[in-house]
Design a protein around this motif. Structure first.
Motif, PDB file in Angstrom:
ATOM      1  N   ALA A 133       0.827  -1.208   0.000  1.00 41.68           N
ATOM      2  CA  ALA A 133       0.000   0.000   0.000  1.00 41.68           C
ATOM      3  C   ALA A 133       0.860   1.256   0.000  1.00 41.68           C
ATOM      4  CB  ALA A 133      -0.942  -0.006   1.198  1.00 41.68           C
ATOM      5  N   GLU A 134       1.933   1.245   0.792  1.00 46.30           N
ATOM      6  CA  GLU A 134       2.806   2.414   0.857  1.00 46.30           C
ATOM      7  C   GLU A 134       3.562   2.602  -0.463  1.00 46.30           C
ATOM      8  OE1 GLU A 134       5.005   5.729   1.828  1.00 46.30           O
ATOM      9  OE2 GLU A 134       3.114   4.933   2.603  1.00 46.30           O
ATOM     10  N   LEU A 135       4.052   1.518  -1.048  1.00 48.07           N
ATOM     11  CA  LEU A 135       4.715   1.612  -2.346  1.00 48.07           C
ATOM     12  C   LEU A 135       3.747   2.112  -3.407  1.00 48.07           C
ATOM     13  CD1 LEU A 135       6.784  -1.694  -2.272  1.00 48.07           C
ATOM     14  CD2 LEU A 135       7.717   0.620  -2.207  1.00 48.07           C
ATOM     15  N   SER A 136       2.499   1.654  -3.332  1.00 47.42           N
ATOM     16  CA  SER A 136       1.482   2.107  -4.275  1.00 47.42           C
ATOM     17  C   SER A 136       1.223   3.595  -4.109  1.00 47.42           C
ATOM     18  CB  SER A 136       0.179   1.328  -4.066  1.00 47.42           C
ATOM     19  OG  SER A 136       0.356  -0.042  -4.321  1.00 47.42           O
ATOM     20  N   ARG A 137       1.148   4.046  -2.862  1.00 52.14           N
ATOM     21  CA  ARG A 137       0.903   5.465  -2.596  1.00 52.14           C
ATOM     22  C   ARG A 137       2.006   6.324  -3.213  1.00 52.14           C
ATOM     23  NH1 ARG A 137       2.603   9.443   0.150  1.00 52.14           N
ATOM     24  NH2 ARG A 137       4.296   8.224   1.068  1.00 52.14           N
ATOM     25  N   GLN A 138       3.246   5.900  -3.027  1.00 52.99           N
ATOM     26  CA  GLN A 138       4.368   6.649  -3.586  1.00 52.99           C
ATOM     27  C   GLN A 138       4.311   6.669  -5.119  1.00 52.99           C
ATOM     28  OE1 GLN A 138       8.124   5.277  -1.955  1.00 52.99           O
ATOM     29  NE2 GLN A 138       7.248   5.073   0.092  1.00 52.99           N
ATOM     30  N   ALA A 139       3.930   5.534  -5.689  1.00 57.93           N
ATOM     31  CA  ALA A 139       3.839   5.456  -7.147  1.00 57.93           C
ATOM     32  C   ALA A 139       2.745   6.376  -7.677  1.00 57.93           C
ATOM     33  CB  ALA A 139       3.576   4.016  -7.573  1.00 57.93           C
ATOM     34  N   VAL A 140       1.614   6.425  -6.966  1.00 54.30           N
ATOM     35  CA  VAL A 140       0.508   7.264  -7.416  1.00 54.30           C
ATOM     36  C   VAL A 140       0.869   8.742  -7.311  1.00 54.30           C
ATOM     37  CG1 VAL A 140      -1.853   7.992  -6.871  1.00 54.30           C
ATOM     38  CG2 VAL A 140      -1.289   5.570  -6.958  1.00 54.30           C
ATOM     39  N   VAL A 141       1.598   9.115  -6.262  1.00 56.75           N
ATOM     40  CA  VAL A 141       2.058  10.504  -6.131  1.00 56.75           C
ATOM     41  C   VAL A 141       2.893  10.887  -7.353  1.00 56.75           C
ATOM     42  CG1 VAL A 141       3.595  12.035  -4.844  1.00 56.75           C
ATOM     43  CG2 VAL A 141       1.955  10.600  -3.615  1.00 56.75           C
ATOM     44  N   GLU A 142       3.761   9.984  -7.775  1.00 53.69           N
ATOM     45  CA  GLU A 142       4.606  10.248  -8.934  1.00 53.69           C
ATOM     46  C   GLU A 142       3.773  10.323 -10.204  1.00 53.69           C
ATOM     47  OE1 GLU A 142       8.487   8.354 -11.270  1.00 53.69           O
ATOM     48  OE2 GLU A 142       7.920   7.621  -9.280  1.00 53.69           O
ATOM     49  N   MET A 143       2.802   9.407 -10.355  1.00 53.43           N
ATOM     50  CA  MET A 143       1.956   9.422 -11.542  1.00 53.43           C
ATOM     51  C   MET A 143       1.093  10.676 -11.594  1.00 53.43           C
ATOM     52  SD  MET A 143       0.807   5.468 -12.264  1.00 53.43           S
ATOM     53  CE  MET A 143       0.472   4.988 -10.561  1.00 53.43           C
ATOM     54  N   ASP A 144       0.577  11.092 -10.437  1.00 53.31           N
ATOM     55  CA  ASP A 144      -0.224  12.316 -10.393  1.00 53.31           C
ATOM     56  C   ASP A 144       0.598  13.523 -10.837  1.00 53.31           C
ATOM     57  OD1 ASP A 144      -2.349  10.851  -9.472  1.00 53.31           O
ATOM     58  OD2 ASP A 144      -2.331  11.666  -7.432  1.00 53.31           O
ATOM     59  N   ALA A 145       1.872  13.524 -10.494  1.00 52.70           N
ATOM     60  CA  ALA A 145       2.744  14.645 -10.860  1.00 52.70           C
ATOM     61  C   ALA A 145       3.044  14.661 -12.358  1.00 52.70           C
ATOM     62  CB  ALA A 145       4.045  14.572 -10.070  1.00 52.70           C
ATOM     63  N   LYS A 146       2.953  13.498 -12.997  1.00 53.93           N
ATOM     64  CA  LYS A 146       3.314  13.399 -14.410  1.00 53.93           C
ATOM     65  C   LYS A 146       2.111  13.482 -15.343  1.00 53.93           C
ATOM     66  CE  LYS A 146       7.531  10.667 -13.706  1.00 53.93           C
ATOM     67  NZ  LYS A 146       8.201   9.371 -13.970  1.00 53.93           N
ATOM     68  N   ASN A 147       0.902  13.484 -14.784  1.00 49.66           N
ATOM     69  CA  ASN A 147      -0.304  13.525 -15.601  1.00 49.66           C
ATOM     70  C   ASN A 147      -1.139  14.757 -15.263  1.00 49.66           C
ATOM     71  OD1 ASN A 147      -0.663  10.820 -17.208  1.00 49.66           O
ATOM     72  ND2 ASN A 147       0.105  10.200 -15.197  1.00 49.66           N
ATOM     73  N   PRO A 148      -1.900  15.278 -16.240  1.00 51.12           N
ATOM     74  CA  PRO A 148      -2.773  16.420 -15.960  1.00 51.12           C
ATOM     75  C   PRO A 148      -3.978  15.981 -15.132  1.00 51.12           C
ATOM     76  CG  PRO A 148      -3.060  15.669 -18.231  1.00 51.12           C
ATOM     77  CD  PRO A 148      -1.921  14.871 -17.660  1.00 51.12           C
TER      78      PRO A 148
END
Length: 255
Positions: A45-60
């Motif tokens: 869950a924590e790894l997923s959270r970090q990944a989503v933060v990165e994806m949110d930063a790279k997508n509009p």
């Protein structure tokens, strides 16, 4: 069981250690292999959270007052928690027809999907993606990714053709293809979860079937980059739609 794992771990890695030229890469490979066996749901869950933060930063990401966000918030207003898991929803203003859910409870819906689906069909697709999380498919996929990373790093640490191939772009493509889909059993179970989610909450379960039928039509329509990403990583949509319709008839929810 732990002793057996330790023995298998040593049997697999010791021959590679003897050939390794890049010890730091090999060390990372060993760590990845061990982590793939020991990773917990909380860590996933924590790894997923970090990944989503990165994806949110790279997508509009659609803002709070964006019409897409307003629509999504209206659709999911009753479903901020699903099967005990708190869910956070956002819209990516990307033309692809896609959606995904991660182990931390993040659900991301693409603009392209919202453009072609009704409210209930969006709920059906989100229910399917959340089903993968509830069924621990996401955790298992992450463990599999860690194991593949371990093998790749180990191969990259050796000399010769195998090492060169592992460092090539082909390794990255293969890793994506291996990680982009779940098994047919997992997909069927996620479909069943979505069907049950719709049924429990008083929605028309046929929304799941019609969403699959729209994705199937898109896939055969030659729409270039707008062809649903979901279709490329999932089993045949027409077959899945028919399965939903058959089940709905058996349950007395359709003719």
């Amino acid at each position: 069981m732990k002793r057996l794992f330790d023995k298998l771990f040593l049997l697999f890695w010791l021959p590679i250690v003897a050939q390794a030229q890049d010890k730091s890469t090999l060390a990372q490979a060993a760590i990845d292999a061990l982590n793939s066996a020991l990773v917990s749901d909380a860590q996933v869950a924590e790894l997923s959270r970090q990944a989503v933060v990165e994806m949110d930063a790279k997508n509009p990401v659609a803002g709070p007052s964006d019409p897409y966000t307003i629509r999504l918030n209206r659709i999911v207003s009753r479903h901020r928690t699903v099967s005990g898991l708190p869910i956070n929803y956002k819209v990516y203003k990307v033309a692809d027809a896609n959606a995904f859910a991660t182990a931390d409870g993040s659900v991301r819906v693409f603009k392209g999907l919202m453009d072609i689906m009704t409210d209930n069909e969006l709920l059906a697709i989100m229910g399917h993606e959340i089903g993968h999380v509830i069924n621990h498919d996401t955790r298992d996929a992450m463990k599999s990714a860690l194991r593949r990373s371990a093998v790749r790093n180990a191969a990259a640490s050796t000399s010769g053709a195998v090492g060169k191939l592992s460092r090539s772009q082909l390794a990255g493509v293969a890793d994506y293809l291996l990680g982009a889909s779940f098994s047919r059993r997992q997909e069927t179970e996620a479909d069943d979860y979505s069907y049950g989610f719709l049924k429990r909450n008083g929605y028309n379960v046929l929304a799941l079937a019609t969403s699959f039928e729209k994705l199937a039509k898109m896939n055969g329509g030659g729409q270039g980059g707008k062809v649903a990403t979901i279709v490329s990583t999932h089993p045949d949509s027409k077959t899945r739609a028919q399965r939903v319709r058959n089940r709905a008839r058996q349950d007395g929810l359709a003719r």
